[in-house]
Structure formats: C-alpha cells, structure tokens
Design an enzyme around this catalytic site. Structure first.
Site, PDB file in Angstrom:
ATOM      1  N   GLU A  86       0.829  -1.216   0.000  1.00  0.00           N
ATOM      2  CA  GLU A  86       0.000   0.000   0.000  1.00  0.00           C
ATOM      3  C   GLU A  86       0.862   1.265   0.000  1.00  0.00           C
ATOM      4  O   GLU A  86       0.577   2.243   0.688  1.00  0.00           O
ATOM      5  CB  GLU A  86      -1.025  -0.022   1.143  1.00  0.00           C
ATOM      6  N   SER A 143       7.870   2.806   1.734  1.00  0.00           N
ATOM      7  CA  SER A 143       8.355   3.922   2.571  1.00  0.00           C
ATOM      8  C   SER A 143       8.807   5.090   1.699  1.00  0.00           C
ATOM      9  O   SER A 143       8.573   6.251   2.037  1.00  0.00           O
ATOM     10  CB  SER A 143       9.523   3.468   3.448  1.00  0.00           C
TER      11      SER A 143
HETATM   12  C1  LIG Z   1       2.209  -9.678   0.135  1.00  0.00           C
HETATM   13  C2  LIG Z   1       1.813  -8.557  -0.772  1.00  0.00           C
HETATM   14  C3  LIG Z   1       0.467  -8.214  -0.903  1.00  0.00           C
HETATM   15  C4  LIG Z   1       0.076  -7.208  -1.803  1.00  0.00           C
HETATM   16  N1  LIG Z   1      -1.276  -6.954  -2.006  1.00  0.00           N
HETATM   17  C5  LIG Z   1      -1.635  -6.131  -3.030  1.00  0.00           C
HETATM   18  C6  LIG Z   1      -3.006  -5.996  -3.400  1.00  0.00           C
HETATM   19  O1  LIG Z   1      -3.905  -6.581  -2.794  1.00  0.00           O
HETATM   20  N2  LIG Z   1      -3.315  -5.194  -4.462  1.00  0.00           N
HETATM   21  C7  LIG Z   1      -2.357  -4.545  -5.177  1.00  0.00           C
HETATM   22  O2  LIG Z   1      -2.699  -3.863  -6.147  1.00  0.00           O
HETATM   23  N3  LIG Z   1      -1.044  -4.624  -4.827  1.00  0.00           N
HETATM   24  C8  LIG Z   1      -0.668  -5.411  -3.787  1.00  0.00           C
HETATM   25  N4  LIG Z   1       0.662  -5.539  -3.439  1.00  0.00           N
HETATM   26  C9  LIG Z   1       1.651  -4.799  -4.215  1.00  0.00           C
HETATM   27  C10 LIG Z   1       2.355  -3.672  -3.451  1.00  0.00           C
HETATM   28  O3  LIG Z   1       1.480  -2.615  -3.235  1.00  0.00           O
HETATM   29  C11 LIG Z   1       3.585  -3.298  -4.288  1.00  0.00           C
HETATM   30  O4  LIG Z   1       4.525  -4.368  -4.166  1.00  0.00           O
HETATM   31  C12 LIG Z   1       4.211  -2.004  -3.841  1.00  0.00           C
HETATM   32  O5  LIG Z   1       3.358  -0.916  -4.132  1.00  0.00           O
HETATM   33  C13 LIG Z   1       5.573  -1.756  -4.522  1.00  0.00           C
HETATM   34  O6  LIG Z   1       5.509  -1.962  -5.893  1.00  0.00           O
HETATM   35  P1  LIG Z   1       6.613  -2.912  -6.586  1.00  0.00           P
HETATM   36  O7  LIG Z   1       6.647  -4.168  -5.837  1.00  0.00           O
HETATM   37  O8  LIG Z   1       6.320  -2.961  -8.033  1.00  0.00           O
HETATM   38  O9  LIG Z   1       7.992  -2.161  -6.362  1.00  0.00           O
HETATM   39  P2  LIG Z   1       8.604  -0.994  -7.296  1.00  0.00           P
HETATM   40  O10 LIG Z   1       7.566   0.047  -7.559  1.00  0.00           O
HETATM   41  O11 LIG Z   1       9.258  -1.632  -8.458  1.00  0.00           O
HETATM   42  O12 LIG Z   1       9.709  -0.391  -6.334  1.00  0.00           O
HETATM   43  C14 LIG Z   1      11.012  -0.978  -6.172  1.00  0.00           C
HETATM   44  C15 LIG Z   1      11.804  -0.074  -5.231  1.00  0.00           C
HETATM   45  O13 LIG Z   1      11.990   1.213  -5.849  1.00  0.00           O
HETATM   46  C16 LIG Z   1      11.475   2.229  -5.005  1.00  0.00           C
HETATM   47  N5  LIG Z   1      10.896   3.298  -5.828  1.00  0.00           N
HETATM   48  C17 LIG Z   1      10.031   3.173  -6.867  1.00  0.00           C
HETATM   49  N6  LIG Z   1       9.713   4.372  -7.355  1.00  0.00           N
HETATM   50  C18 LIG Z   1      10.375   5.299  -6.618  1.00  0.00           C
HETATM   51  C19 LIG Z   1      10.437   6.725  -6.613  1.00  0.00           C
HETATM   52  N7  LIG Z   1       9.735   7.476  -7.463  1.00  0.00           N
HETATM   53  N8  LIG Z   1      11.233   7.336  -5.694  1.00  0.00           N
HETATM   54  C20 LIG Z   1      11.953   6.595  -4.799  1.00  0.00           C
HETATM   55  N9  LIG Z   1      11.912   5.243  -4.742  1.00  0.00           N
HETATM   56  C21 LIG Z   1      11.136   4.606  -5.627  1.00  0.00           C
HETATM   57  C22 LIG Z   1      10.407   1.565  -4.162  1.00  0.00           C
HETATM   58  O14 LIG Z   1      10.144   2.288  -2.977  1.00  0.00           O
HETATM   59  C23 LIG Z   1      11.059   0.211  -3.909  1.00  0.00           C
HETATM   60  O15 LIG Z   1      11.995   0.323  -2.865  1.00  0.00           O
HETATM   61  C24 LIG Z   1       1.060  -6.497  -2.513  1.00  0.00           C
HETATM   62  C25 LIG Z   1       2.421  -6.812  -2.340  1.00  0.00           C
HETATM   63  C26 LIG Z   1       2.792  -7.836  -1.508  1.00  0.00           C
HETATM   64  C27 LIG Z   1       4.258  -8.191  -1.420  1.00  0.00           C
END
Ligand SMILES: Cc1cc2nc3c(=O)[nH]c(=O)nc-3n(C[C@H](O)[C@H](O)[C@H](O)COP(=O)(O)OP(=O)(O)OC[C@H]3O[C@@H](n4cnc5c(N)ncnc54)[C@H](O)[C@@H]3O)c2cc1C
Length: 396
Positions: A377, A380
C-alpha cells in the site's frame, strides 16, 4: 479534535482481543508453517461483525467509524499479522471501493456477502511492470458489442493481489487501460471481474517471506468478458479512485504495525523477566531494558499517529476535516509505524537471543511478517515522496 479512544472503542478492543486470543493465537504458528489460509476463521470474524464495521446497516454492516476498524486490525495483528492483513485488505481494498464508487446494483449484488465475511473481494492495481508507478498499467479492457449487450474484454496480468484466489473470493476489481485520455495519457478505469469468469485465472499462491496465512496470487486475464455494467465508478477515473482508497488503507496498515509493535513489547517484557543470565533476569541489564524502553516509545508514538489519522478520517466523513491534512497524516502514520514495527521485531528477536531465531517462538514469525509493512500500500519511499509534496517541495 480529539483522537483519544472512547470507552466504547476500548470495550470493543476487549471483545476483539478476547476473540484473537481464543480463536487465532493458539493456531497462528501452525497456519504459518502450513501456509494455511483459515477460511473458517474468516467466517467467524464475519459473525463477529468485523468486515461490516464501517459498512451501512442496509448491507448488514454496523455503520460504525473507521477508528473501530483500526482497533480491530491492531488487535488481530497483535496475535497474527496474516489475519490482520486479511481483514485490512478485505475491507480497505475489497469492500470500500464497491461501497464508495459502486452503483446501487453493484452494492446490492456484492456487499451483503462481503460484509458478512461469507465471501472476500480483492483489488488488483499492481502488475509485473507497475507497482509504485501504478499508472503504468498494461492490462487493457476494451468495450465491444456482444449478443447480450456491450461487454468489457480484459487482457493482462496483475501480481501480488491479496484475497484474490481463496475458495471464498467472489470478485476482483482491476485497473485497466480503457483508452487514451487527456494529453495522450492512458485512460484507466476499474472493472469488476467475478471469480470463475472464463479466462480469469488466479495462479498458484506465492511462496512469501511472511504473511504465510494470507492469500496472495498473481492473476492473469485472457479475453475475459464481463458485462459493461461491471465498470466500477466513472470510466477513466480508475486510477484516481484507487489513490483515494489507498489513503485509508495507509492508516489501516499503520494500525497493523501498531499491533506488531505491541506484540513485540508484550513478548519482550515477559521474556526479560524470565530469562536468566549472570545470576539474574536479563531485564535487569540496562542493555536489554533500554531496548525494551525504546519499544514503548515506538508503540506510543505510532499509536498516537495512527489514531490521530483515523480520527481525522472519521471527522472528514462528517464533513469537518481537510482532505489534504488527512492525506498527510495517513502517509506520516504509515511511514513511522511500519518502520518502527520492522525495528521493533529486530529488537524483539535480539532480546530473545538464539531462541528468537527459532520458529517455535512468535518473535521469529513477527520478524518475517513485519518487512512487508514497509512495502505494501505504498512503500516507505512513496510515503516520503507524498510527505515531501505535502510540504510543498517540488519532488518528482
Ligand atoms: C504480500 C503482498 C500483498 C500485496 N497486495 C496487493 C493488493 O492486494 N493489491 C495490489 O494492487 N497490490 C498489492 N501488493 C503490491 C504492493 O502494493 C507493491 O509491491 C508495492 O506498491 C511496490 O511496488 P513494486 O513491488 O512494483 O515495487 P517498485 O515500484 O518496483 O519499487 C522498487 C523499489 O523502488 C522504489 N521506488 C520506486 N519508485 C520510486 C520513486 N519514485 N522514488 C523513490 N523510490 C522509488 C520503491 O520504494 C522500492 O523500494 C502487494 C504486495 C505484496 C508483497
């Protein structure tokens, strides 16, 4: 504005705590080991009214406040983070979007079973190539004529979706590109896809670091056809709707983090009184006692931030608060409480020494479960970005 919990909230806390201690705590370690999603407990949580705390009475809910939901999530999370997130996602991502943006017909169809805890709904925003940058969604939905009227044809994939593939999942709402909007930007809408629709597959559950008893799947959509009236909210507003949904979700995740910190404190206090080294309990050593004192500080600060944000949400619901102030408070609470929870589990594991590394002690489970709080959601980093923007900084 006050954000002290009322006697009614405290009474309600005692009810949920009693349920959590009796019905969840004795089984949490086993469910975690077996990666078991306990459907029967979800039903019992439904009977207790937990899924309907904030839903109107006409759908079987209690019409209560958001603060009560946070109390429930905190108390469940204190014994089992998986069950806490199951409730958080079921209400925040499953019920709330339908309640907030659904038509009367959509509400009538889906909400009674969701509110009663008989069924669960998920929300799919995240994709393999779109997480923090959720606007980069590649999933598409095209409106085409059909024999029984217009239909959406959905193609694409979602990943990490909570409550999306359990045996009681009834519907998953997904964001999808439905055309091109202003300035050539993608038009993103939200489409409801009932479980069992041909072409919609919940792939096998993930093998996760933590939250083993929570249901999380990748989803695939191959020429999935649903009627035109399965659009949720306005066409082209899917992304904006979801961002609004996430503000509330952030406070609820903060409440889950508070439950985690409370568990660490309770477990450490007990252990520090029992474990003997050098002729006395480890709680007598400043090196240990001061770490536990830090847990108390994190707990109080996180709880205040969380329930202040929840009170702002409740005041906003009655037309008294500022949306901008609430958004800022939600991001601050989520960031602080979740990072504190991760620190708290590290401290708790340290206080338990080698035993803290053993799955036979709950601190090991909390240690694994906490990390995702800083990611789900909104990571950080995303919270810091929102907070900086809220301060007026031109951060990208
Ligand atoms: C167990 C679990 C349950 C989940 N449930 C749901 C759900 O029900 N529905 C749903 O839609 N999603 C769900 N998620 C997804 C979750 O919300 C995403 O994993 C999360 O938003 C991060 O996206 P990502 O994994 O693609 O990481 P990325 O967006 O690829 O980020 C990778 C890293 O880069 C950093 N980063 C990215 N952009 C920036 C920026 N502009 N500035 C600085 N740092 C940045 C991030 O903070 C992170 O450290 C779930 C995830 C997990 C693991």
């Amino acid at each position: 504005m006050t954000f002290e919990l009322s006697p009614d909230h405290e009474e309600f806390r005692a009810v949920v705590r009693d349920f959590a201690e009796k019905e969840i705590a004795p089984h949490a370690a086993q469910w975690d080991r077996d990666h078991h999603f306990p459907v029967e407990v979800v039903h019992r949580m439904g009977e207790l009214g937990l899924f309907g705390l904030t839903a109107p009475e006409e759908y079987g809910g209690a019409g209560g406040d958001f603060t009560s939901l946070c109390v429930a999530i905190e108390e469940l999370g204190r014994v089992d983070q998986s069950i806490g997130i199951t409730l958080e996602a079921a209400v925040g991502l499953g019920i709330n979007p339908i309640l907030t943006f659904g038509t009367p017909a959509q509400r009538e169809r889906w909400l009674p079973d969701l509110v009663a805890g008989r069924r669960l709904a998920g929300f799919g925003l995240t994709e393999p190539g779109a997480g923090s940058d959720a606007g980069a969604t590649r999933t598409r939905a095209e409106l085409v004529p059909g024999a029984e009227g217009e239909q959406w044809v959905v193609n694409g994939a979602k990943q990490f979706i909570t409550n999306s593939g359990s045996e009681i999942t009834s519907v998953v709402t997904v964001t999808a590109r439905t055309g091109t909007g202003e300035g050539g930007k993608p038009e993103i809408s939200a489409i409801m896809v009932p479980a069992g629709t041909p072409g919609f597959t919940a792939e096998p559950a993930y093998d996760k670091l933590g939250w083993h008893a929570s249901d999380t799947h990748p989803l695939s959509f191959s020429d999935v056809r649903v009627p035109a009236d399965h659009l949720l909210g306005e066409r082209g507003r899917g992304y904006a709707q979801f961002l609004a949904t996430l503000d509330d979700g952030r406070v609820a995740i903060a409440a889950l983090a508070v439950g985690c910190i409370q568990a660490c404190l309770d477990l450490c206090l007990d252990y520090a009184g029992q474990r003997q080294t050098f002729g006395g309990p480890i709680g007598r050593k400043q090196g240990v006692a001061f770490q536990i004192a830090d847990l108390e500080v994190m707990l109080r600060a996180s709880r205040l931030l969380t329930y202040q944000a929840a009170a702002m949400k409740d005041a906003h619901g009655t037309g008294r608060g500022s949306v901008k102030a609430f958004k800022q408070a939600a991001a601050v609470a989520k960031l602080y409480a979740t990072e504190s929870a991760v620190t708290a589990t590290r401290i708790a594991t340290q206080v338990f020494g080698g035993y803290g590394f053993m799955e036979e002690y709950p601190v090991a489970r909390f240690y694994r479960d906490a990390k995702i709080l800083e990611i789900g959601e909104g990571t950080s980093e995303v919270q810091r970005m929102l907070i900086a923007r809220g301060l007026g900084l031109p951060v990208e």
